[in-house]
Design a protein around this motif. Structure first.
Motif, mmCIF file in Angstrom:
data_model
loop_
_atom_site.group_PDB
_atom_site.id
_atom_site.type_symbol
_atom_site.label_atom_id
_atom_site.label_comp_id
_atom_site.label_asym_id
_atom_site.label_seq_id
_atom_site.Cartn_x
_atom_site.Cartn_y
_atom_site.Cartn_z
ATOM 1 N N ARG A 33 0.801 -1.224 0.000
ATOM 2 C CA ARG A 33 0.000 0.000 0.000
ATOM 3 C C ARG A 33 0.833 1.273 0.000
ATOM 4 N N TYR A 34 1.971 1.227 0.711
ATOM 5 C CA TYR A 34 2.690 2.468 0.984
ATOM 6 C C TYR A 34 4.112 2.497 0.416
ATOM 7 N N GLY A 35 4.539 1.412 -0.219
ATOM 8 C CA GLY A 35 5.873 1.393 -0.810
ATOM 9 C C GLY A 35 6.990 1.410 0.199
ATOM 10 N N LEU A 36 6.738 0.911 1.392
ATOM 11 C CA LEU A 36 7.724 0.898 2.466
ATOM 12 C C LEU A 36 8.342 -0.489 2.614
ATOM 13 N N VAL A 37 9.618 -0.553 2.890
ATOM 14 C CA VAL A 37 10.356 -1.790 3.178
ATOM 15 C C VAL A 37 10.171 -2.788 2.030
ATOM 16 N N GLN A 38 11.109 -2.764 1.103
ATOM 17 C CA GLN A 38 11.054 -3.614 -0.080
ATOM 18 C C GLN A 38 12.054 -4.763 0.072
ATOM 19 N N PRO A 39 11.636 -5.903 0.587
ATOM 20 C CA PRO A 39 12.573 -7.009 0.812
ATOM 21 C C PRO A 39 12.917 -7.746 -0.483
ATOM 22 N N ALA A 40 13.970 -8.564 -0.403
ATOM 23 C CA ALA A 40 14.283 -9.463 -1.505
ATOM 24 C C ALA A 40 13.269 -10.614 -1.505
ATOM 25 N N ARG A 41 13.322 -11.422 -2.540
ATOM 26 C CA ARG A 41 12.423 -12.577 -2.646
ATOM 27 C C ARG A 41 13.216 -13.833 -2.977
ATOM 28 N N THR A 42 12.748 -14.978 -2.479
ATOM 29 C CA THR A 42 13.318 -16.263 -2.884
ATOM 30 C C THR A 42 12.728 -16.650 -4.236
ATOM 31 N N ASP A 43 13.213 -17.741 -4.800
ATOM 32 C CA ASP A 43 12.675 -18.229 -6.074
ATOM 33 C C ASP A 43 11.195 -18.566 -5.971
ATOM 34 N N LYS A 44 10.752 -18.919 -4.769
ATOM 35 C CA LYS A 44 9.346 -19.251 -4.553
ATOM 36 C C LYS A 44 8.506 -18.047 -4.156
ATOM 37 N N GLY A 45 9.125 -16.869 -4.113
ATOM 38 C CA GLY A 45 8.369 -15.652 -3.824
ATOM 39 C C GLY A 45 8.298 -15.262 -2.370
ATOM 40 N N HIS A 46 9.027 -15.942 -1.476
ATOM 41 C CA HIS A 46 8.990 -15.620 -0.054
ATOM 42 C C HIS A 46 9.890 -14.425 0.233
ATOM 43 N N ARG A 47 9.427 -13.523 1.080
ATOM 44 C CA ARG A 47 10.175 -12.319 1.406
ATOM 45 C C ARG A 47 11.375 -12.632 2.295
ATOM 46 N N LEU A 48 12.503 -11.981 2.014
ATOM 47 C CA LEU A 48 13.709 -12.084 2.835
ATOM 48 C C LEU A 48 14.192 -10.673 3.135
ATOM 49 N N TYR A 49 14.287 -10.344 4.436
ATOM 50 C CA TYR A 49 14.597 -8.988 4.881
ATOM 51 C C TYR A 49 16.052 -8.876 5.299
ATOM 52 N N SER A 50 16.683 -7.772 4.916
ATOM 53 C CA SER A 50 18.065 -7.505 5.290
ATOM 54 C C SER A 50 18.130 -6.747 6.613
ATOM 55 N N GLU A 51 19.335 -6.583 7.144
ATOM 56 C CA GLU A 51 19.524 -5.778 8.347
ATOM 57 C C GLU A 51 19.061 -4.338 8.098
ATOM 58 N N GLN A 52 19.315 -3.827 6.895
ATOM 59 C CA GLN A 52 18.880 -2.475 6.561
ATOM 60 C C GLN A 52 17.355 -2.376 6.570
ATOM 61 N N ASP A 53 16.679 -3.406 6.061
ATOM 62 C CA ASP A 53 15.211 -3.423 6.101
ATOM 63 C C ASP A 53 14.712 -3.367 7.545
ATOM 64 N N ILE A 54 15.364 -4.119 8.424
ATOM 65 C CA ILE A 54 14.952 -4.154 9.827
ATOM 66 C C ILE A 54 15.188 -2.797 10.491
ATOM 67 N N ARG A 55 16.289 -2.144 10.127
ATOM 68 C CA ARG A 55 16.530 -0.797 10.665
ATOM 69 C C ARG A 55 15.466 0.179 10.169
ATOM 70 N N GLN A 56 15.066 0.040 8.917
ATOM 71 C CA GLN A 56 14.035 0.925 8.380
ATOM 72 C C GLN A 56 12.696 0.698 9.091
ATOM 73 N N ILE A 57 12.396 -0.545 9.420
ATOM 74 C CA ILE A 57 11.181 -0.830 10.190
ATOM 75 C C ILE A 57 11.236 -0.103 11.534
ATOM 76 N N GLY A 58 12.422 -0.092 12.157
ATOM 77 C CA GLY A 58 12.583 0.651 13.406
ATOM 78 C C GLY A 58 12.329 2.134 13.223
ATOM 79 N N GLU A 59 12.799 2.695 12.104
ATOM 80 C CA GLU A 59 12.541 4.114 11.819
ATOM 81 C C GLU A 59 11.054 4.369 11.635
ATOM 82 N N ILE A 60 10.390 3.487 10.924
ATOM 83 C CA ILE A 60 8.953 3.633 10.696
ATOM 84 C C ILE A 60 8.209 3.617 12.022
ATOM 85 N N LEU A 61 8.559 2.667 12.883
ATOM 86 C CA LEU A 61 7.910 2.579 14.195
ATOM 87 C C LEU A 61 8.135 3.847 15.002
#
Length: 289
Positions: A33-61
């Motif tokens: 909906r909001y274009g926030l936190v864009q993780p990588a994906r596995t071949d099966k489409g599952h989201r994989l989050y980096s340390e930077q993604d987790i830090r951004q989640i902290g900023e959002i919170l």
């Protein structure tokens, strides 16, 4: 299958949810909906989050806690010295109070569902639901129709969160009960949190150690008990089944040494290894998201 990819430092969505306190539904909504936190994906489409993604989640919170709406956060993340918008939480609370007074059930449903999808439940509960409940419980002193409003909306909120108990998926079974005097919606709210953590919750309501013993063999062995007010020394001398965890802020009313013996915790206990669902559902619907 190992969920964390150790050599790349990537995390699956359920581990990120545990680390940040933001459930998977909300993380997906932030991305779609909001274009926030864009993780990588596995071949099966599952989201994989980096340390930077987790830090951004902290900023959002951090922004959400300061009263910024989720729709405004993306622009603020890119500004070096952003101007703080008006308090989203206070505005939302006032809007929901007006909806309640107008008996507009459909609007209340839309607003509450949007809040639960877009924001961490801890924030929604603390900034909107608990203040709303406090106002509802005081309406009888302020309005001639106060008792009617209070009764209707308490029942409505219990039904709304009770629906999640009916629709919950298979997970780690656990009994949830209260002991002593607690708020009218406290158990429903904790049940909602446990379901989001991957538990299959058996909500028993008010119970005591004797009642728990009578249910032995017919309910899950693991118990979480919300400790309430008003328990006497004789009641506190009784024993819950082995492995029971007592929790809740009202525990601070009781003797500290007794609380230590009971392994009491102030907030809902978090046991990450036991909150995961069976492997068959470990993808959390990622391939379809």
């Amino acid at each position: 299958m190992q969920d964390k990819i150790d050599d790349t430092g990537l995390y699956p969505i359920r581990d990120v949810s545990r680390l940040t306190g933001v459930n998977a539904v909300t993380l997906r909504a932030w991305q779609r909906r909001y274009g926030l936190v864009q993780p990588a994906r596995t071949d099966k489409g599952h989201r994989l989050y980096s340390e930077q993604d987790i830090r951004q989640i902290g900023e959002i919170l951090s922004w959400l806690e300061r009263g910024v709406s989720i729709g405004q956060v993306k622009g603020l993340l890119s500004e070096p010295e952003p101007e703080l918008p008006s308090d989203h939480w206070q505005q939302t609370l006032e809007q929901l109070c007006q909806v309640v007074l107008a008996f507009n059930r459909r609007k209340a449903e839309v607003m509450l569902q949007d809040l639960l999808t877009s924001y961490p439940f801890e924030l929604v509960r603390g900034r909107v639901l608990q203040p709303l409940l406090d106002r509802l419980l005081g309406l009888w002193r302020e309005r001639p129709d106060g008792e009617l409003l209070q009764g209707f909306w308490l029942s409505w909120l219990q039904a709304h969160f009770g629906r999640h108990l009916i629709e919950q998926e298979k997970g780690i079974p656990i009994c949830l009960a209260s002991w002593g005097q607690v708020g009218p919606l406290d158990l429903h709210w904790y049940a909602y949190e446990l379901i989001n953590q991957g538990h299959e919750v058996h909500l028993l309501g008010a119970c005591d150690p004797k009642g728990a013993a009578l249910l032995g063999g017919r309910v899950p062995e693991r118990w979480l008990v919300l400790l309430g007010a008003g328990l006497g020394k004789q009641e506190l001398a009784s024993h819950w089944p082995e492995g029971t965890r007592l929790f809740g802020p009202l525990g601070a009313l009781y003797d500290e040494s007794w609380l230590v013996q009971q392994a009491w915790s102030l907030s809902l206990p978090s046991e990450p290894d036991e909150t995961r669902r069976p492997d068959a559902s470990s993808a959390d619907g990622e391939a379809q998201a």
